[in-house]
Structures are given as C-alpha cells and as structure tokens.
Design an enzyme around this catalytic site. Structure first.
Site, PDB file in Angstrom:
ATOM      1  N   HIS A 119      10.455  51.625  20.127  1.00  0.00           N
ATOM      2  CA  HIS A 119      11.495  50.691  19.686  1.00  0.00           C
ATOM      3  C   HIS A 119      12.541  50.433  20.763  1.00  0.00           C
ATOM      4  O   HIS A 119      13.667  50.044  20.462  1.00  0.00           O
ATOM      5  CB  HIS A 119      12.159  51.215  18.396  1.00  0.00           C
ATOM      6  N   CYS A 127      20.966  40.748  29.705  1.00  0.00           N
ATOM      7  CA  CYS A 127      21.813  39.574  29.474  1.00  0.00           C
ATOM      8  C   CYS A 127      20.986  38.504  28.752  1.00  0.00           C
ATOM      9  O   CYS A 127      19.873  38.183  29.168  1.00  0.00           O
ATOM     10  CB  CYS A 127      22.331  39.029  30.804  1.00  0.00           C
ATOM     11  N   THR A 188       9.678  61.858  11.265  1.00  0.00           N
ATOM     12  CA  THR A 188       9.651  60.429  10.906  1.00  0.00           C
ATOM     13  C   THR A 188       9.264  60.261   9.444  1.00  0.00           C
ATOM     14  O   THR A 188       8.394  60.980   8.940  1.00  0.00           O
ATOM     15  CB  THR A 188       8.694  59.605  11.814  1.00  0.00           C
ATOM     16  N   PRO A 214      11.262  68.308   7.024  1.00  0.00           N
ATOM     17  CA  PRO A 214      11.724  69.059   5.840  1.00  0.00           C
ATOM     18  C   PRO A 214      11.273  68.420   4.529  1.00  0.00           C
ATOM     19  O   PRO A 214      11.392  69.033   3.474  1.00  0.00           O
ATOM     20  CB  PRO A 214      13.249  69.041   5.943  1.00  0.00           C
TER      21      PRO A 214
HETATM   22  P1  OAD Z   1      13.977  57.779   9.110  1.00  0.00           P
HETATM   23  O1  OAD Z   1      15.449  57.887   8.997  1.00  0.00           O
HETATM   24  O2  OAD Z   1      13.285  56.757   8.300  1.00  0.00           O
HETATM   25  O3  OAD Z   1      13.298  59.179   8.750  1.00  0.00           O
HETATM   26  C1  OAD Z   1      13.797  60.383   9.278  1.00  0.00           C
HETATM   27  C2  OAD Z   1      12.852  61.495   8.879  1.00  0.00           C
HETATM   28  O4  OAD Z   1      13.326  62.696   9.492  1.00  0.00           O
HETATM   29  C3  OAD Z   1      12.789  61.780   7.381  1.00  0.00           C
HETATM   30  O5  OAD Z   1      11.431  61.876   6.975  1.00  0.00           O
HETATM   31  C4  OAD Z   1      13.507  63.111   7.220  1.00  0.00           C
HETATM   32  O6  OAD Z   1      12.970  63.911   6.162  1.00  0.00           O
HETATM   33  C5  OAD Z   1      13.241  63.749   8.564  1.00  0.00           C
HETATM   34  N1  OAD Z   1      14.234  64.760   9.003  1.00  0.00           N
HETATM   35  C6  OAD Z   1      15.537  64.894   8.676  1.00  0.00           C
HETATM   36  N2  OAD Z   1      16.086  65.942   9.312  1.00  0.00           N
HETATM   37  C7  OAD Z   1      15.106  66.502  10.070  1.00  0.00           C
HETATM   38  C8  OAD Z   1      15.044  67.621  10.971  1.00  0.00           C
HETATM   39  N3  OAD Z   1      16.113  68.381  11.237  1.00  0.00           N
HETATM   40  N4  OAD Z   1      13.853  67.874  11.554  1.00  0.00           N
HETATM   41  C9  OAD Z   1      12.753  67.117  11.299  1.00  0.00           C
HETATM   42  N5  OAD Z   1      12.761  66.062  10.475  1.00  0.00           N
HETATM   43  C10 OAD Z   1      13.918  65.744   9.870  1.00  0.00           C
HETATM   44  O7  OAD Z   1      13.665  57.620  10.673  1.00  0.00           O
HETATM   45  P2  OAD Z   1      12.375  57.014  11.396  1.00  0.00           P
HETATM   46  O8  OAD Z   1      11.127  57.420  10.703  1.00  0.00           O
HETATM   47  O9  OAD Z   1      12.510  57.317  12.829  1.00  0.00           O
HETATM   48  O10 OAD Z   1      13.795  51.282  13.644  1.00  0.00           O
HETATM   49  O11 OAD Z   1      12.618  55.477  11.181  1.00  0.00           O
HETATM   50  C11 OAD Z   1      11.778  54.561  11.781  1.00  0.00           C
HETATM   51  C12 OAD Z   1      12.548  53.365  12.241  1.00  0.00           C
HETATM   52  O12 OAD Z   1      13.349  52.846  11.174  1.00  0.00           O
HETATM   53  C13 OAD Z   1      13.570  53.631  13.315  1.00  0.00           C
HETATM   54  O13 OAD Z   1      12.995  53.710  14.602  1.00  0.00           O
HETATM   55  C14 OAD Z   1      14.480  52.462  13.198  1.00  0.00           C
HETATM   56  C15 OAD Z   1      14.652  52.463  11.707  1.00  0.00           C
HETATM   57  O14 OAD Z   1      15.051  51.319  11.135  1.00  0.00           O
HETATM   58  C16 OAD Z   1      14.389  50.420  14.468  1.00  0.00           C
HETATM   59  O15 OAD Z   1      15.485  50.607  14.927  1.00  0.00           O
HETATM   60  C17 OAD Z   1      13.548  49.231  14.785  1.00  0.00           C
END
Ligand code: OAD
Length: 246
Positions: A119, A127, A188, A214
């Site tokens: 991403h 710019c 994720t 978790p």
């Molecule tokens: P999310 O916020 O959707 O998910 C975060 C994940 O991390 C969840 O499944 C939580 O359970 C887990 N989590 C929380 N604390 C944790 C820890 N200490 N260790 C391990 N896991 C933990 O984030 P993403 O899956 O990255 O896109 O979201 C995907 C995309 O959605 C992002 O890249 C972003 C967002 O909108 C863009 O910016 C295009």
C-alpha cells in the site's frame, strides 16, 4: 500457545522458502493503532478520509485529519519484537520477503531488506503537479498541505481506497505467494483486497499458512493451517527463541 510456537518453529525451519504478509497489527506494539476494531483509526476518523476522491476534492482536509495524524505517530515509532523477529528470520537465511500492507517503514528499520510495500509508504511524497518525488523528511510539514517548489500539492506515496495496486507490486506478490512453502500472516484482519488474496494463493499453491493474531480472521480455520493467538511481538519472540535453541 507454546505447542503452536514449537510447531511454527519446526514448520519454518523445515521450509525452503518462507514469506510473510503483515498488516497494521504488527505495528500496534510500536504505538501505531490498527485501522479496525477497538481503538482503531476508523473509530476516530471516518474511513472516507482514505478515499482518493475525498483527497482529490480537498487535499488540505485529508492531510490535516488523516495523514498528518498518522505520520506523527509513525515518525515516533520504533520496530518492536514482531518486526525484529522477522528481520532475525531473514538474517538466519530463512525468510526471503515481507509483503506488508503497512506504510510505516518499520520492517526496513528492523533490518528486512526485501519488503514489498503493498500500500505504498508515508516516507515518500509526490507532487501532484510536476510529479517530482522526494523523501517526506525533506519537506516542511508544518505547512498543510505541503507544497512542492512548483506550487503543486504533495501527496503521500500511498494507495488510497479507489486506487489500484501497481501491477508490478501485484505480480511480484502473487509470484512470491505461489512459490513460498510457508507464509506467515501477521497482524492483518485479512479483509482488504487484493492483499488478502495472497494467503489464499499461497494455500492453493501448497504452502502452509500460519497466522499470528490475537483474534480470528476470515482466514482462520479455512485458509490458515493454524492460528497462534497472541501479540506479534510475543509470538515472534517465542518462535525465534525456539529456533535459536535448536
Ligand atoms: P486492520 O486494522 O484491519 O487489522 C489489524 C489486525 O491486527 C486485526 O486482525 C487485529 O486483531 C490484529 N492485531 C491487533 N493487535 C495486534 C498485535 N499486537 N499483534 C498482532 N496482531 C494484532 O489492519 P490491516 O489488516 O493491515 O489500507 O488493514 C488492511 C488495510 O486496511 C490497511 O493497509 C489500510 C486499511 O484501510 C490502506 O491504507 C489502503
């Protein structure tokens, strides 16, 4: 959890090609909130701020509300044991590539050298008028929106909702997913496409898919072979110490 950590250490060390897919959860222990769930960014900020149409309509507003806020957190963050564990796996010659959905640069800071920024990254700005790119450290971010010397507004080199993933990024990630024999899926929610397809490609190509999170995700119990339920830093620490003791 200990038995699953042992199992993961064994699967990782007997694999020929280990890759990782990471998301916001791996950076939570570095002080950067995830997007979804309790305490997530989308609880405080309307997710439409991440849409390209909204940015194009009012870049100053999106810079102020979303980008500046996140960039301030990222600038203060340091890699945690989750990032360090993946870097250690690369140093041991075990992990080849990290595909990350994060835009925080913490995998590179921890020492991983092959990181696909699915991403994009907040570290780079472009710019919108003359296309010049630069490092965000070189730009005065006290003026919002930041401007290039040509007068154009800078955008962060990230993928907004509504934008496509660069074809080369998608192609390389797909190749890695189909070639690896273990994919670690760390922190994720696995709901944003096309990133969430990578573990599915890995599984369909015969790889073991190991989740570290978790919470359960849509991959749990179907695509992933097993879920190690815990924080990325703690679980990666456990895996590294088992591998190092062997
Ligand atoms: P999310 O916020 O959707 O998910 C975060 C994940 O991390 C969840 O499944 C939580 O359970 C887990 N989590 C929380 N604390 C944790 C820890 N200490 N260790 C391990 N896991 C933990 O984030 P993403 O899956 O990255 O896109 O979201 C995907 C995309 O959605 C992002 O890249 C972003 C967002 O909108 C863009 O910016 C295009």
């Amino acid at each position: 959890m200990d038995a699953l950590i042992e199992r993961a250490a064994k699967d990782i060390t007997s694999a020929k090609y280990v890759a990782a897919l990471t998301g916001a959860g791996i950076s939570v222990e570095s002080g950067i909130p995830p997007f979804r769930g309790k305490g997530g960014v989308w609880e405080k900020i309307d997710p439409s701020y991440a849409e390209i149409n909204r940015f194009m309509r009012d870049p100053a507003d999106v810079w102020r509300v979303l980008i500046k806020e996140m960039k301030d957190l990222i600038d203060r963050a340091k890699p945690n044991n989750g990032h360090k564990g993946l870097a250690k796996l690369e140093e041991m010659g075990i992990l080849k590539t990290v595909i990350t959905q994060n835009v925080d640069g913490l995998h590179q800071m921890a020492g991983n050298t092959d990181v696909i920024e699915f991403h994009g990254s907040f570290a780079r700005l472009q710019c919108m008028m003359c296309d010049k790119t630069c490092h965000s450290r070189e730009v005065d971010l006290s003026e919002i929106p930041p401007r290039c010397e040509c007068g154009g507004i800078y955008r962060p080199d990230i993928i907004f909702f509504g934008e496509i993933i660069p074809p080369e990024t998608l192609r390389r990630s797909g190749d890695i997913a189909s070639q690896c024999d273990v994919m670690l899926v760390v922190g994720t929610s696995a709901i944003v496409q096309p990133a969430a397809t990578m573990p599915i490609i890995a599984k369909q190509s015969g790889a073991k898919v190991i989740e570290i999170n978790p919470e359960r995700t849509p991959l749990t119990g179907s695509i992933s072979d097993y879920l190690i339920m815990g924080k990325a830093g703690e679980v990666m620490n456990g895996i590294i110490s088992v591998i190092s003791d062997r």
